[in-house]
Motif scaffolding. Structure first.
Motif, PDB file in Angstrom:
ATOM      1  N   UNK A  85       0.814  -1.208   0.000  1.00  0.00           N
ATOM      2  CA  UNK A  85       0.000   0.000   0.000  1.00  0.00           C
ATOM      3  C   UNK A  85       0.856   1.270   0.000  1.00  0.00           C
ATOM      4  N   UNK A  86       2.159   1.098  -0.157  1.00  0.00           N
ATOM      5  CA  UNK A  86       3.110   2.212  -0.034  1.00  0.00           C
ATOM      6  C   UNK A  86       4.004   2.211  -1.271  1.00  0.00           C
ATOM      7  N   UNK A  87       3.412   2.596  -2.401  1.00  0.00           N
ATOM      8  CA  UNK A  87       4.116   2.424  -3.669  1.00  0.00           C
ATOM      9  C   UNK A  87       4.175   3.697  -4.512  1.00  0.00           C
ATOM     10  N   UNK A  88       3.706   4.817  -3.979  1.00  0.00           N
ATOM     11  CA  UNK A  88       3.699   6.057  -4.753  1.00  0.00           C
ATOM     12  C   UNK A  88       3.584   7.249  -3.814  1.00  0.00           C
ATOM     13  N   UNK A  89       3.867   8.434  -4.364  1.00  0.00           N
ATOM     14  CA  UNK A  89       3.610   9.651  -3.605  1.00  0.00           C
ATOM     15  C   UNK A  89       2.131   9.720  -3.259  1.00  0.00           C
ATOM     16  N   UNK A 209       1.260  11.388   7.248  1.00  0.00           N
ATOM     17  CA  UNK A 209       1.328  12.828   7.000  1.00  0.00           C
ATOM     18  C   UNK A 209       2.709  13.163   6.440  1.00  0.00           C
ATOM     19  N   UNK A 210       2.713  13.925   5.346  1.00  0.00           N
ATOM     20  CA  UNK A 210       3.959  14.335   4.711  1.00  0.00           C
ATOM     21  C   UNK A 210       3.935  15.864   4.629  1.00  0.00           C
ATOM     22  N   UNK A 226       8.607   4.949   0.931  1.00  0.00           N
ATOM     23  CA  UNK A 226       8.684   5.016  -0.530  1.00  0.00           C
ATOM     24  C   UNK A 226       9.083   6.403  -1.022  1.00  0.00           C
ATOM     25  N   UNK A 227      10.020   6.458  -1.947  1.00  0.00           N
ATOM     26  CA  UNK A 227      10.310   7.572  -2.831  1.00  0.00           C
ATOM     27  C   UNK A 227      10.075   8.964  -2.301  1.00  0.00           C
ATOM     28  N   UNK A 228       9.176   9.685  -2.995  1.00  0.00           N
ATOM     29  CA  UNK A 228       8.914  11.072  -2.668  1.00  0.00           C
ATOM     30  C   UNK A 228       8.364  11.283  -1.280  1.00  0.00           C
ATOM     31  N   UNK A 235      11.929  15.685  -3.455  1.00  0.00           N
ATOM     32  CA  UNK A 235      10.787  16.547  -3.748  1.00  0.00           C
ATOM     33  C   UNK A 235      10.497  17.512  -2.610  1.00  0.00           C
ATOM     34  N   UNK A 236      10.508  17.010  -1.367  1.00  0.00           N
ATOM     35  CA  UNK A 236      10.110  17.870  -0.256  1.00  0.00           C
ATOM     36  C   UNK A 236      11.047  19.064  -0.104  1.00  0.00           C
ATOM     37  N   UNK A 237      12.358  18.842  -0.216  1.00  0.00           N
ATOM     38  CA  UNK A 237      13.317  19.932  -0.127  1.00  0.00           C
ATOM     39  C   UNK A 237      13.606  20.502  -1.516  1.00  0.00           C
TER      40      UNK A 237
END
Length: 625
Positions: A85-89, A209-210, A226-228, A235-237
């Protein structure tokens, strides 16, 4: 958990971590970083602290292999699998928080900073108990860049695989943090994986939460590996925080842009083009493109970056750009020798590349993903799909399910890209000659249309869009708008964003030329693509640079300048002349329909500069009634 004299004690395990001693041994001297690490180690309950650098990569790979966190995937290649369930932004769980409600925009999902910091601190409290907290000091720019003060960061993570990805995506070393001109000027990024199987993904009780607390330069991400969602320097920074920094400072733009260079061997001139494309519109393939065979003797294409570009005006008055990343986090699906041979070489044996959520053979350590070859391996023995299920054990209902996740990825360093530019790590960046936008549309948009007016160029970027997917039928030709391809990454209001674009680009004494490209126009009857795409896309960019140089004139239309017949270099290209004519014309009726959609789209944004509305009115009037 409490702090006393730089020592942390976990009340559940009674273990003692001497944070000060660990940071001293790692030669981490920046007192502000030490204070930040100690504070969050206490909050998260970390059982150990480890400061890492890129020099530790081989050891960390070996440890991850031994722990089963990654698997061997060939000589110098590795494979990881994330929770299913954790495969994308997760855009709906991604938040920009500040202390000023005026920072709320249409797309940035704004919340008050105080509320988000309290919530994330609560979720992270004790959530890394017994785990190692890795301290990743990184730089999202070449050392010595004029934007270096915005590039330094320290990510804390309790996930070793995240460290491996960050080692490939950023410049990682403690010296980058110790030698800051302003020791307080670093992004404070905290990532806690969380109990992935019990976070309520997709439910009303979703605990993920991101959050980017943009006005405090703090990033707090909880509930993913995962990734982003987890590689916070990316992406975040590099995109969301940097975009806010660029606006707050008034000095630069941070955009989801590719960046490439084109050298004309005959004239000796080199051009640099940056561009934004919504998802599935060809950005990575263009960034990594090569010259068509028929033009290869004259034109050489170099890769700078496929995902982020920082843009600013240099002391000489020219617009400059750079890729702040140090690697490529590419989509694996449909990557092959035809679509993107450059990418295939960048993940070849010995590159130390990491694959995520593709198919893996536990016997041979081979990997496979849809589009890698026309058909999957015939012998299914040993093959596991992206969820770890045996392909050979699939039921008749499951037999046609994808082997790899559609968002499967590869991570590799820029140095592995075979045509990476020699000056990709140049602190000064490179001069930008053109800015292009491109969205996947089956009609209306020609192959390329150039825009020489700044306001109309920014207007075109704000109304960038791509066709809706099958899940959004019934839109009668309406696009899903994605301003500058930044819709998921906006960190401040759209009206201010447009004004900031006009300010930064407008300050350049030599203006870049704008253009809109479309590789995806289809035949109305049978649906085939009219343009071959891939390496032949370079032909449109060459025409654009010729137009900027005054070597061609093009044909003026209400929506920009199109190539005139004979101006586009089609040497070695087999294309139906009638279809080429279609590619180089506009459908006025469809454009008139589009203008109404654009007006409704722009009307959402408060304080949109008058220059943008004036550009919209000019184009509308030129199209006629």
């Amino acid at each position: 958990m409490f702090r006393q004299a730089g020592r942390l004690t976990d009340e559940r395990t009674k273990s003692v971590v001497d944070v000060d001693a660990i940071l001293e041994a790692a030669q981490l001297k920046n007192e502000y970083v030490r204070e930040y690490v100690t504070y969050w180690a206490g909050i998260t309950g970390a059982g150990n602290i480890e400061v890492v650098s890129a020099d530790d990569d081989a050891r960390l790979i070996a440890e991850a292999l031994e722990a089963g966190e990654i698997q061997p995937a060939g000589d110098g290649l590795y494979y990881s699998r994330s929770y299913y369930k954790d495969t994308a932004r997760s855009e709906e769980r991604t938040i920009v928080a500040t202390s000023n409600p005026a920072d709320k925009g249409v797309y940035n999902n704004w919340y008050p900073a105080a509320e988000m910091k309290e919530k994330l601190t609560g979720l992270m409290r004790g959530a890394s108990a017994g785990k190692t907290m890795y301290v990743i000091p990184y730089l999202m720019s070449p050392p010595g860049s004029p934007l270096e003060k915005y590039a330094a960061g320290v990510q804390l993570t309790d996930n070793r695989a995240v460290v491996l990805h960050m080692n490939r995506m950023a410049r990682v070393h403690v010296d980058f943090i110790n030698n800051l001109g302003d020791p307080t000027s670093f992004v404070r990024a905290v990532h806690v994986t969380g109990d992935l199987e019990n976070l309520g993904q997709g439910t009303t009780d979703d605990k993920r939460y991101f959050v980017t607390v943009a006005d405090e330069r703090t990033i707090l991400h909880f509930g993913s590996s995962y990734g982003g969602n987890a590689l916070l320097g990316k992406i975040a920074h590099g995109l969301r925080q940097a975009a806010y920094d660029g606006w707050a400072s008034g000095k630069f733009l941070s955009e989801q842009f590719m960046l490439l260079g084109i050298t004309d061997r005959q004239t000796g001139r080199k051009y640099h083009i940056a561009g934004g494309f919504p998802s599935a519109s060809g950005k990575t393939n263009l960034a990594m493109t090569l010259s068509p065979d028929a033009l290869g003797d004259r034109y050489y294409v170099e890769f700078y970056g496929d995902d982020i570009a920082w843009l600013w005006v240099g002391e000489d008055g020219r617009l400059y750009g750079m890729n702040p990343e140090f690697g490529v986090f590419g989509v694996a699906k449909d990557t092959n020798e035809k679509t993107n041979p450059t990418a295939i070489e960048s993940i070849a044996p010995g590159t130390e590349a990491l694959f995520t959520n593709i198919a893996w053979n536990e016997k041979t350590h081979e990997v496979w993903f849809e589009g890698r070859t026309k058909n999957p391996p015939a012998d299914t023995g040993g093959w596991l799909d992206w969820r770890g299920h045996r392909i050979a054990d699939r039921s008749p209902i499951e037999v046609n399910d994808p082997w790899a996740h559609p968002n499967s990825r590869f991570t590799t360093t820029l140095a592995n890209v075979p045509n990476v530019a020699k000056d990709y790590n140049e602190p000064r960046g490179v001069p930008v000659d053109g800015i292009i936008f491109g969205g996947r549309t089956s009609d209306r948009e020609p192959l390329i249309r150039a825009i020489t007016d700044l306001a109309e160029g920014v207007y075109d970027g704000l109304t960038l869009g791509a066709e809706a997917t099958f899940a959004a039928d019934g839109l009668d030709g309406k696009l899903r708008y994605d301003p500058m391809s930044m819709r998921p990454f906006m960190s401040y209001p759209e009206g201010a964003y447009a004004a900031h674009w006009l300010k930064i680009i407008g300050a350049a004494t030599e203006q870049p030329i704008f253009a809109h490209v479309n590789w995806f126009q289809r035949d109305a009857e049978d649906g085939h693509f009219l343009w071959p795409g891939y390496r032949d896309n370079l032909r449109a960019l060459l025409w654009l640079m010729q137009l900027k140089n005054g070597e061609v004139e093009g044909v003026k239309t209400p929506v920009g300048i199109l190539p005139a017949k004979g101006e586009l270099n089609i040497d070695g290209l087999e294309i139906d002349p009638t279809e080429l004519d279609t590619l180089l014309t506009i459908d006025t009726d469809r454009w008139k329909q589009e203008m109404g959609f654009r007006e409704a789209h722009l009307a959402q944004f408060e304080n949109l500069p008058e220059e943008i509305w004036a550009a919209h009115r000019r184009v509308t009037a030129d199209l006629g009634d």
